[in-house]
Structure formats: C-alpha cells, structure tokens
Design a protein around this motif. Structure first.
Motif, PDB file in Angstrom:
ATOM      1  N   LEU A  56       0.867  -1.184   0.000  1.00  0.00           N
ATOM      2  CA  LEU A  56       0.000   0.000   0.000  1.00  0.00           C
ATOM      3  C   LEU A  56       0.899   1.228   0.000  1.00  0.00           C
ATOM      4  O   LEU A  56       1.589   1.497   0.986  1.00  0.00           O
ATOM      5  CB  LEU A  56      -0.911  -0.011   1.226  1.00  0.00           C
ATOM      6  N   ILE A  57       0.928   1.952  -1.121  1.00  0.00           N
ATOM      7  CA  ILE A  57       1.817   3.099  -1.269  1.00  0.00           C
ATOM      8  C   ILE A  57       1.062   4.274  -1.879  1.00  0.00           C
ATOM      9  O   ILE A  57      -0.056   4.122  -2.378  1.00  0.00           O
ATOM     10  CB  ILE A  57       3.050   2.746  -2.125  1.00  0.00           C
ATOM     11  N   TRP A  58       1.684   5.461  -1.849  1.00  0.00           N
ATOM     12  CA  TRP A  58       1.058   6.667  -2.395  1.00  0.00           C
ATOM     13  C   TRP A  58       2.141   7.632  -2.874  1.00  0.00           C
ATOM     14  O   TRP A  58       3.293   7.539  -2.484  1.00  0.00           O
ATOM     15  CB  TRP A  58       0.191   7.363  -1.352  1.00  0.00           C
ATOM     16  N   ARG A  59       1.730   8.564  -3.710  1.00  0.00           N
ATOM     17  CA  ARG A  59       2.513   9.742  -4.081  1.00  0.00           C
ATOM     18  C   ARG A  59       1.561  10.769  -4.664  1.00  0.00           C
ATOM     19  O   ARG A  59       0.426  10.447  -5.017  1.00  0.00           O
ATOM     20  CB  ARG A  59       3.649   9.421  -5.032  1.00  0.00           C
ATOM     21  N   THR A  60       2.013  12.006  -4.759  1.00  0.00           N
ATOM     22  CA  THR A  60       1.144  13.029  -5.327  1.00  0.00           C
ATOM     23  C   THR A  60       0.922  12.715  -6.794  1.00  0.00           C
ATOM     24  O   THR A  60       1.822  12.254  -7.494  1.00  0.00           O
ATOM     25  CB  THR A  60       1.743  14.440  -5.160  1.00  0.00           C
ATOM     26  N   ALA A  61      -0.295  12.935  -7.227  1.00  0.00           N
ATOM     27  CA  ALA A  61      -0.655  12.640  -8.612  1.00  0.00           C
ATOM     28  C   ALA A  61      -0.155  13.755  -9.518  1.00  0.00           C
ATOM     29  O   ALA A  61      -0.155  14.926  -9.130  1.00  0.00           O
ATOM     30  CB  ALA A  61      -2.169  12.502  -8.729  1.00  0.00           C
ATOM     31  N   PRO A  62       0.285  13.410 -10.727  1.00  0.00           N
ATOM     32  CA  PRO A  62       0.707  14.451 -11.663  1.00  0.00           C
ATOM     33  C   PRO A  62      -0.475  15.332 -12.051  1.00  0.00           C
ATOM     34  O   PRO A  62      -1.614  14.868 -12.098  1.00  0.00           O
ATOM     35  CB  PRO A  62       1.243  13.680 -12.861  1.00  0.00           C
ATOM     36  N   ASP A  63      -0.199  16.599 -12.275  1.00  0.00           N
ATOM     37  CA  ASP A  63      -1.250  17.533 -12.684  1.00  0.00           C
ATOM     38  C   ASP A  63      -1.720  17.210 -14.093  1.00  0.00           C
ATOM     39  O   ASP A  63      -1.010  16.588 -14.877  1.00  0.00           O
ATOM     40  CB  ASP A  63      -0.732  18.979 -12.660  1.00  0.00           C
ATOM     41  N   ALA A  64      -2.928  17.646 -14.389  1.00  0.00           N
ATOM     42  CA  ALA A  64      -3.472  17.456 -15.738  1.00  0.00           C
ATOM     43  C   ALA A  64      -2.605  18.222 -16.733  1.00  0.00           C
ATOM     44  O   ALA A  64      -2.199  19.350 -16.485  1.00  0.00           O
ATOM     45  CB  ALA A  64      -4.907  17.946 -15.798  1.00  0.00           C
ATOM     46  N   GLY A  65      -2.311  17.613 -17.852  1.00  0.00           N
ATOM     47  CA  GLY A  65      -1.502  18.256 -18.868  1.00  0.00           C
ATOM     48  C   GLY A  65      -0.010  18.001 -18.703  1.00  0.00           C
ATOM     49  O   GLY A  65       0.780  18.337 -19.558  1.00  0.00           O
ATOM     50  N   VAL A  66       0.380  17.423 -17.574  1.00  0.00           N
ATOM     51  CA  VAL A  66       1.784  17.102 -17.329  1.00  0.00           C
ATOM     52  C   VAL A  66       1.975  15.627 -17.648  1.00  0.00           C
ATOM     53  O   VAL A  66       1.104  14.813 -17.324  1.00  0.00           O
ATOM     54  CB  VAL A  66       2.155  17.394 -15.849  1.00  0.00           C
ATOM     55  N   PRO A  67       3.071  15.261 -18.252  1.00  0.00           N
ATOM     56  CA  PRO A  67       3.278  13.838 -18.565  1.00  0.00           C
ATOM     57  C   PRO A  67       3.175  12.971 -17.323  1.00  0.00           C
ATOM     58  O   PRO A  67       3.474  13.396 -16.220  1.00  0.00           O
ATOM     59  CB  PRO A  67       4.693  13.806 -19.149  1.00  0.00           C
ATOM     60  N   GLU A  68       2.741  11.727 -17.515  1.00  0.00           N
ATOM     61  CA  GLU A  68       2.530  10.793 -16.408  1.00  0.00           C
ATOM     62  C   GLU A  68       3.799  10.445 -15.647  1.00  0.00           C
ATOM     63  O   GLU A  68       3.739   9.945 -14.549  1.00  0.00           O
ATOM     64  CB  GLU A  68       1.888   9.505 -16.942  1.00  0.00           C
ATOM     65  N   VAL A  69       4.948  10.682 -16.235  1.00  0.00           N
ATOM     66  CA  VAL A  69       6.194  10.326 -15.572  1.00  0.00           C
ATOM     67  C   VAL A  69       6.419  11.293 -14.415  1.00  0.00           C
ATOM     68  O   VAL A  69       6.491  12.498 -14.591  1.00  0.00           O
ATOM     69  CB  VAL A  69       7.379  10.390 -16.564  1.00  0.00           C
ATOM     70  N   SER A  70       6.502  10.759 -13.219  1.00  0.00           N
ATOM     71  CA  SER A  70       6.716  11.561 -12.027  1.00  0.00           C
ATOM     72  C   SER A  70       8.065  11.213 -11.436  1.00  0.00           C
ATOM     73  O   SER A  70       8.446  10.052 -11.379  1.00  0.00           O
ATOM     74  CB  SER A  70       5.608  11.292 -11.011  1.00  0.00           C
ATOM     75  N   GLN A  71       8.792  12.214 -10.984  1.00  0.00           N
ATOM     76  CA  GLN A  71      10.100  11.990 -10.392  1.00  0.00           C
ATOM     77  C   GLN A  71       9.991  11.712  -8.894  1.00  0.00           C
ATOM     78  O   GLN A  71      10.964  11.346  -8.263  1.00  0.00           O
ATOM     79  CB  GLN A  71      10.999  13.201 -10.634  1.00  0.00           C
ATOM     80  N   GLU A  72       8.805  11.897  -8.335  1.00  0.00           N
ATOM     81  CA  GLU A  72       8.618  11.664  -6.907  1.00  0.00           C
ATOM     82  C   GLU A  72       8.628  10.170  -6.611  1.00  0.00           C
ATOM     83  O   GLU A  72       8.074   9.364  -7.356  1.00  0.00           O
ATOM     84  CB  GLU A  72       7.285  12.263  -6.445  1.00  0.00           C
ATOM     85  N   LEU A  73       9.256   9.805  -5.510  1.00  0.00           N
ATOM     86  CA  LEU A  73       9.284   8.410  -5.101  1.00  0.00           C
ATOM     87  C   LEU A  73       7.972   8.036  -4.431  1.00  0.00           C
ATOM     88  O   LEU A  73       7.243   8.891  -3.941  1.00  0.00           O
ATOM     89  CB  LEU A  73      10.443   8.175  -4.129  1.00  0.00           C
ATOM     90  N   TRP A  74       7.685   6.746  -4.379  1.00  0.00           N
ATOM     91  CA  TRP A  74       6.505   6.252  -3.686  1.00  0.00           C
ATOM     92  C   TRP A  74       6.767   6.259  -2.191  1.00  0.00           C
ATOM     93  O   TRP A  74       7.879   6.015  -1.743  1.00  0.00           O
ATOM     94  CB  TRP A  74       6.164   4.840  -4.162  1.00  0.00           C
ATOM     95  N   HIS A  75       5.717   6.536  -1.418  1.00  0.00           N
ATOM     96  CA  HIS A  75       5.819   6.603   0.040  1.00  0.00           C
ATOM     97  C   HIS A  75       4.934   5.528   0.655  1.00  0.00           C
ATOM     98  O   HIS A  75       3.860   5.246   0.142  1.00  0.00           O
ATOM     99  CB  HIS A  75       5.335   7.959   0.560  1.00  0.00           C
ATOM    100  N   PRO A  76       5.359   4.975   1.807  1.00  0.00           N
ATOM    101  CA  PRO A  76       4.455   4.067   2.526  1.00  0.00           C
ATOM    102  C   PRO A  76       3.283   4.856   3.089  1.00  0.00           C
ATOM    103  O   PRO A  76       3.394   6.048   3.361  1.00  0.00           O
ATOM    104  CB  PRO A  76       5.322   3.472   3.637  1.00  0.00           C
ATOM    105  N   ILE A  77       2.167   4.204   3.269  1.00  0.00           N
ATOM    106  CA  ILE A  77       0.943   4.882   3.702  1.00  0.00           C
ATOM    107  C   ILE A  77       1.104   5.545   5.063  1.00  0.00           C
ATOM    108  O   ILE A  77       0.506   6.573   5.339  1.00  0.00           O
ATOM    109  CB  ILE A  77      -0.267   3.914   3.673  1.00  0.00           C
ATOM    110  N   ARG A  78       1.927   5.005   5.927  1.00  0.00           N
ATOM    111  CA  ARG A  78       2.072   5.566   7.279  1.00  0.00           C
ATOM    112  C   ARG A  78       2.606   6.993   7.258  1.00  0.00           C
ATOM    113  O   ARG A  78       2.349   7.759   8.165  1.00  0.00           O
ATOM    114  CB  ARG A  78       2.932   4.659   8.149  1.00  0.00           C
ATOM    115  N   THR A  79       3.350   7.398   6.209  1.00  0.00           N
ATOM    116  CA  THR A  79       3.850   8.767   6.151  1.00  0.00           C
ATOM    117  C   THR A  79       2.732   9.766   5.857  1.00  0.00           C
ATOM    118  O   THR A  79       2.818  10.911   6.269  1.00  0.00           O
ATOM    119  CB  THR A  79       4.952   8.923   5.089  1.00  0.00           C
ATOM    120  N   LEU A  80       1.699   9.341   5.168  1.00  0.00           N
ATOM    121  CA  LEU A  80       0.576  10.227   4.865  1.00  0.00           C
ATOM    122  C   LEU A  80      -0.366  10.335   6.048  1.00  0.00           C
ATOM    123  O   LEU A  80      -0.926  11.388   6.311  1.00  0.00           O
ATOM    124  CB  LEU A  80      -0.193   9.719   3.643  1.00  0.00           C
TER     125      LEU A  80
END
Length: 111
Positions: free
Chosen positions: A79-103
C-alpha cells in the motif's frame, strides 16, 4: 475528480489505483494510492480501514501502469502513495513512492 482503475495479476490478485484529493492542509493536490489485495473489495477495505471512508472504484478509467504495479508489488506493505501528476503534465513523475504511514502520520503537538 477521483479517478481509478485496477489490474488483475496472473496469480489472481488485484492491484487497485485510486486518485483522491489530498488531506486538508497537507499541501498536496491529489494523491494516487496503489493497493495490492486478493480482490477489489479487499483493496478498498484496506483503504477504508485506514480512515479513507468514502472510497469507491467506479470503472477502470485510470488503471495502474506497469511501473506502478512493480512498485506496489515490491513494497512490504502493498500500500503506497505519491502526489498525482497535474493534468496536462506527462505521467512520468520523479517523486518516489511513500508508505501509507507517512501520509497518515499526525504532526507532533507543538509545545
């Protein structure tokens, strides 16, 4: 605004991806959650048990990508999460995935 989808794996389990508004005051726009479970109902139950009560999956408009599936399968919690890319921005995100406990971690009380 909420988008999501799922992908059934060869072993019968399911990876569910959901994009939801971020927590109030967190500074994150939308958050993309990835959950691996035996079926879609169990995946949604895992999120609901963490306090995301109004989580539903309608349709398969935004299924998880192969990279997302790999990320969630290699995480011990599944179970992981990261901020979703904005509309119009390519799907490739440089942000790493985070465990749910950090959110879900509550900020320490101010003295």
């Amino acid at each position: 605004m909420a988008a999501g989808g799922f992908c059934r794996l060869p072993n019968g389990s399911v990876v569910v991806a959901l994009e939801l508004p971020g927590p109030a005051g967190s500074g994150t726009g939308c958050v993309r959650f990835l959950v691996v479970a035996q079926n879609r109902a169990r995946a949604l139950t895992r999120l609901r048990n963490l306090g995301l009560r109004a989580v539903y999956l309608r349709g398969n408009a935004a299924p998880p990508t192969p990279d997302e599936i790999t990320a969630v399968l290699h995480h011990p919690d599944g179970l992981i999460w990261r901020t979703a890319p904005d509309a119009g921005v390519p799907e490739v995100s440089q942000e790493l995935w985070h465990p749910i406990r950090t959110l879900l971690r509550r900020p320490a009380p101010q003295a």
